[in-house]
Motif scaffolding. Sequence first.
Motif, PDB file in Angstrom:
ATOM      1  N   PRO A  49     101.550  60.703  15.230  1.00 11.29           N
ATOM      2  CA  PRO A  49     100.133  60.337  15.234  1.00 11.29           C
ATOM      3  C   PRO A  49      99.724  59.808  16.603  1.00 11.29           C
ATOM      4  N   ALA A  50      98.507  60.178  17.024  1.00  7.11           N
ATOM      5  CA  ALA A  50      98.038  59.801  18.368  1.00  7.11           C
ATOM      6  C   ALA A  50      98.058  58.289  18.567  1.00  7.11           C
ATOM      7  N   TRP A  51      97.735  57.539  17.510  1.00 10.49           N
ATOM      8  CA  TRP A  51      97.671  56.078  17.690  1.00 10.49           C
ATOM      9  C   TRP A  51      99.037  55.488  18.001  1.00 10.49           C
ATOM     10  N   GLN A  52     100.065  56.114  17.441  1.00  6.47           N
ATOM     11  CA  GLN A  52     101.416  55.614  17.730  1.00  6.47           C
ATOM     12  C   GLN A  52     101.798  55.881  19.185  1.00  6.47           C
ATOM     13  N   ILE A  53     101.396  57.068  19.666  1.00  2.83           N
ATOM     14  CA  ILE A  53     101.679  57.384  21.065  1.00  2.83           C
ATOM     15  C   ILE A  53     100.931  56.407  21.967  1.00  2.83           C
ATOM     16  N   ALA A  54      99.654  56.189  21.666  1.00  3.11           N
ATOM     17  CA  ALA A  54      98.833  55.291  22.478  1.00  3.11           C
ATOM     18  C   ALA A  54      99.423  53.881  22.465  1.00  3.11           C
ATOM     19  N   LEU A  55      99.839  53.450  21.267  1.00  2.00           N
ATOM     20  CA  LEU A  55     100.413  52.107  21.147  1.00  2.00           C
ATOM     21  C   LEU A  55     101.692  51.999  21.981  1.00  2.00           C
ATOM     22  N   ALA A  56     102.528  53.037  21.874  1.00  2.81           N
ATOM     23  CA  ALA A  56     103.792  53.026  22.609  1.00  2.81           C
ATOM     24  C   ALA A  56     103.534  52.978  24.111  1.00  2.81           C
ATOM     25  N   ILE A  57     102.569  53.796  24.583  1.00  2.00           N
ATOM     26  CA  ILE A  57     102.250  53.794  26.010  1.00  2.00           C
ATOM     27  C   ILE A  57     101.740  52.415  26.420  1.00  2.00           C
ATOM     28  N   GLY A  58     100.811  51.871  25.611  1.00  2.00           N
ATOM     29  CA  GLY A  58     100.240  50.563  25.926  1.00  2.00           C
ATOM     30  C   GLY A  58     101.317  49.497  26.044  1.00  2.00           C
ATOM     31  N   LEU A  59     102.199  49.447  25.026  1.00  2.00           N
ATOM     32  CA  LEU A  59     103.256  48.424  25.037  1.00  2.00           C
ATOM     33  C   LEU A  59     104.207  48.617  26.212  1.00  2.00           C
ATOM     34  N   LEU A  60     104.508  49.885  26.509  1.00  2.00           N
ATOM     35  CA  LEU A  60     105.443  50.154  27.601  1.00  2.00           C
ATOM     36  C   LEU A  60     104.827  49.756  28.941  1.00  2.00           C
ATOM     37  N   VAL A  61     103.521  50.029  29.087  1.00  2.00           N
ATOM     38  CA  VAL A  61     102.842  49.655  30.335  1.00  2.00           C
ATOM     39  C   VAL A  61     102.833  48.137  30.482  1.00  2.00           C
ATOM     40  N   VAL A  62     102.561  47.438  29.368  1.00  2.00           N
ATOM     41  CA  VAL A  62     102.558  45.971  29.417  1.00  2.00           C
ATOM     42  C   VAL A  62     103.954  45.469  29.795  1.00  2.00           C
ATOM     43  N   ALA A  63     104.969  46.062  29.170  1.00  2.00           N
ATOM     44  CA  ALA A  63     106.344  45.652  29.464  1.00  2.00           C
ATOM     45  C   ALA A  63     106.684  45.928  30.923  1.00  2.00           C
ATOM     46  N   ALA A  64     106.228  47.092  31.432  1.00  2.00           N
ATOM     47  CA  ALA A  64     106.518  47.444  32.825  1.00  2.00           C
ATOM     48  C   ALA A  64     105.832  46.458  33.764  1.00  2.00           C
ATOM     49  N   ALA A  65     104.592  46.080  33.432  1.00  2.00           N
ATOM     50  CA  ALA A  65     103.874  45.114  34.265  1.00  2.00           C
ATOM     51  C   ALA A  65     104.604  43.775  34.254  1.00  2.00           C
TER      52      ALA A  65
END
Lengths: 395, 289
Positions: free
Chosen positions: A348-364
């Motif tokens: 589901p698109a929302w899961q992909i978006a969530l994963a990207i969001g969390l990963l970006v936050v973690a990377a930051a």
Amino acid sequence: MSAQIPETSRLRGLMLVAGREIRVRGLAKSNIISLIVTVVIVGVLAALPTIIGGGDDEDAKIGLTGATAPAMQAQLEAMGGFDITVYDSAADAEKAVADEDVEAAVADGALYSRDGVANDVETQIDSAWQAASVQTNLANAGLSDQEIAGALTVQPLEFVTLESGGASGPLDYFTGLIISIIMFMMLMTPVQYIAMGVVEEKSSRIVEILLTSLKPWQLLGGKVIGLGVISLVNLVAMVAVGLGVTAATGMLGDLPPGTASAAVSTIGWWLIALVLFGTLAGGVGSLVSRQEEAGSVLTPLIMSLTLSYLGAIFLLNAPTSTFAKVLSIVPPFSAIAMPTRMAVADVPAWQIALAIGLLVVAAAGALALGAQLYKRSVLYTGSRLKLKEALRRAA
Amino acid sequence: MLEIKDLHKRFGDTVALDGVSLTAAPGEVVGFVGANGAGKTTTMRIAMGVLAADSGRIVYDGAPLDVAARRRFGYMPSERGLYPKMKTAEQIAYFGELHGMSRAEARRSAAALLEQLNLTERAGDFVQDLSLGNQQRVQLAVSLVHDPEALILDEPFSGLDPIAVDVMGTALKDRAADGAPVIFSSHQLDLIERLCDSVVIIGNGKIIAAGSVEELKAKEVKQLRVCVQTAQDLTGAFPGTVTRDGDDYLVEDADDQEVLRIAAAAGRVTHFAYDQPTIAEIFREAVTR
């Protein structure tokens, strides 16, 4: 006094550091040699199907005789890849085999060969024999050519999958496997080199001169960029050779659809993950002053990378499980798990978006933490700095 | 004008610097002298911005020294460091670029320095394959590649062979002649005496003596050395405190003209002068005081 030297811009400093990494590490003999070896292996692997099926290039020489010979000749010629000679008698055919004029001969319902024939050739001859026999039998029974053709025409089975996103095909599994392996390798190598580079600069004390003209973030950022570029170039070289050889041997059409888009999105995931793991590697690398100690501080990073990889492999077998869903959303595991899961299942698109969001936050977060660690401990020499101490130290 | 003003620095319970101030005027070569652990390296690291002071300021040409200005400085840290697996010329040029030179400029400058240091034929070799002495020369080239407008050098002469010492000395003098302030530390006090316009002596984190070489020598001058060809013992005849150094009389706290009169009356005066202390003697005197 000397002429005013223009101030090194921030970006130039960053790029100089990255450029040095690329020149010194990327163009190092060891890297070039390992790249050449890898590329050759990839090339050979890509060409292997063609090499093994070497007979494909040269037509198999087959001798035929008997009543079914014309029908078989028609069948085999339709299949292609056969050089057919028709003999008058079974004895002639047998002699041709013995004299190595042909590889095999079909006579009186027997397949003559010197020491057996390749599997695929045997299968083809066998199916041609069956078809030709049926055809001959039908003709003997008085059917016209048209009726025979009609009787022999069979529609192949059509595949209908009821649950979309369910069980994945073997091709998807393979794509997912490749993605997880490549992601793992493409993160592991730069992570180790970044940490090694940081320790090298620290142990050789060169960092003291570097920091008179560079900011710590330029030094760390330049390393991550430089080693990222090297990894990417290595990967592109491998993929290019792999695809090139596949195209040259005419097997490119077999690539699963969507390969290109999967490759592009995987690179996107990789970039975020590289920032995450790379900056942390630089940060923890700066805690130690000697190369021998680098391994111990890197262990947690290597472990989480390995776990991400193993998780992704497990996920391949159960792409719809809760474990797979959680793993592909929670950073840092999502970096490898999500692109792998996307290859084998509809996410589901929302899961992909969530994963990207969390990963970006973690990377930051990793960027901030790694840079702080690096800044605070890179000039500290002596015994290994404890993480807590490093964070407490004034920058 | 480079001014180091009232630096304080603690490492845990250890006071490393306790109000260190020193100044290098344009064209002035300042020798920084002190025992091991006195605070020389800490002072220089703070001046180069690789270590933060607890308090105190570094002022260059009237403004706080910032990264942009520091980039035009030449620095040689006490702990030498080079990339072992980078080629010599490439490495020198890389540092030139980091200091803001264009690639072409940096390469030209690196080649010129290698020529000057007799290293041209090693330009393509990895630094790790050079002898220690040659690595030192490369280190020197790294600190000079960008034609720095001020120099801060921590023990620049340690580990250098005589040729490199000459090159280094000439380089310091050249930069100073161009108007650059130069501060360097050394334990080789003869070099300090030969090269420096002024000397700063540090001990236990405090400046214990500073001034031009002449000033320091004048301040330390106390002994009058007199040699007279005579059979008499003049020890009791001279005023002040008199000691013997071989055949010489060393006279302190006395009117020199009176000493001369007495000596001339006793016989032929072959030597009559104040002892010029060497920097080494001044240093020993200052540190033990």
